[in-house]
Design a protein around this motif. Sequence first.
Motif, short mmCIF file in Angstrom:
data_model
loop_
_atom_site.label_atom_id
_atom_site.label_comp_id
_atom_site.label_asym_id
_atom_site.label_seq_id
_atom_site.Cartn_x
_atom_site.Cartn_y
_atom_site.Cartn_z
N GLY A 54 0.71 -1.12 -0.06
CA GLY A 54 0.15 -0.01 -0.13
C GLY A 54 0.80 1.29 0.07
N LYS A 55 2.09 1.06 -0.13
CA LYS A 55 3.06 2.37 0.02
C LYS A 55 3.83 2.23 -1.02
CE LYS A 55 2.08 3.45 4.89
NZ LYS A 55 3.02 3.52 6.09
N TYR A 100 -2.01 -1.58 -4.11
CA TYR A 100 -3.53 -1.83 -3.87
C TYR A 100 -4.63 -0.80 -3.20
CZ TYR A 100 -2.79 -2.14 1.30
OH TYR A 100 -2.67 -1.72 2.70
N LYS A 101 -4.13 0.41 -2.65
CA LYS A 101 -4.72 1.65 -2.69
C LYS A 101 -4.93 2.30 -3.53
CE LYS A 101 -3.06 1.90 2.24
NZ LYS A 101 -2.18 2.84 3.19
N LYS A 102 -4.26 1.97 -4.76
CA LYS A 102 -4.35 3.09 -6.02
C LYS A 102 -5.19 2.13 -7.12
CE LYS A 102 -0.78 6.06 -5.28
NZ LYS A 102 0.63 6.77 -5.56
N ASP A 103 -4.84 1.05 -7.17
CA ASP A 103 -5.45 0.13 -8.24
C ASP A 103 -6.02 -1.20 -8.14
OD1 ASP A 103 -3.91 2.18 -10.19
OD2 ASP A 103 -2.04 1.08 -9.46
N ASP A 104 -6.82 -1.76 -8.95
CA ASP A 104 -7.17 -2.97 -8.60
C ASP A 104 -6.17 -3.96 -9.09
OD1 ASP A 104 -8.37 -5.48 -9.08
OD2 ASP A 104 -10.43 -4.70 -9.48
N PHE A 105 -5.61 -4.74 -7.98
CA PHE A 105 -4.30 -5.62 -8.50
C PHE A 105 -4.82 -6.56 -9.53
CE2 PHE A 105 -5.63 -7.39 -4.45
CZ PHE A 105 -5.72 -8.60 -5.03
#
Length: 274
Positions: A173-174, A192-197
């Motif tokens: 997440g970083k 995972y905080k920015k994209d749908d992995f």
Amino acid sequence: MKAINVINPGLNSSLDIQEVPTPVPGDHDILVKIEATALNRADLLQRQGKYPAPEGAGNILGLEMAGTVEEVGSKVDRLKPGDKVCSLLTGGGYAEYCTVNEAMAIPFPDSLSFVEAAAIPETFLTAYQALNWLGDLQQEETVLIHAAGSGVGTSAIQLARHLFNARILATAGKERKLEAALELGANYVYNYKKDDFSEHIQKDIGEDTVDLVIDFVGGPYWKKNIDLLATDGRLVLLALLGGPKVESINLIPLLSKRLSIQGSTLRSRSEEYK
């Protein structure tokens, strides 16, 4: 000896240095003067009253250590006083001394400091167990490692690279954790905080292409993990950081793709297993 004990486990817990009996080694045990220990999530949970210690483990925190052999039992034949070792513990690392079975002690070279050696047993053995014994990772297979910035995550990346020459996908997440994952050997990283992995992995390497998933998150990642797994894929679940519940489960992919799902903890396993 001095040891750090947890006072009033729970939200208002505190740590206190107290005098406790020095452990006495059995016939097959060594007494180790501890030079360094490590902090694991299990220690934090135990302090919060959420992770009871296994029977016989005592209440002292610390699941791994590095130190110098001080005394050996009558049937110990591999180690001697003065040897440097690190080891898994069921507890007791936050103390001046501990005892371990000789077979569990791992000698380490002078090129490693006590601090570095103390960081090896819990994370690297957990990662090795997940990749090799449980996950049955094969040479050049594809592995997805979640929580890639964690202790076990960083260990798993290195082992997957150096032992299996795997294609490694990593989530965190970083950005600094993703950068570290790339430096350690990951081929693809996803925030995972920015994209749908899951969507990005399918675009990068295709659908149904992951042979093994090492997951620490649990419920929220269940469907994405199952969707990504290839035929005969394996999922090894080591923690439930995101929660234990899945709202609905479609069992068809487990049959159609012949998937294997395993959960594991290391601390509660027998001494023989360790």
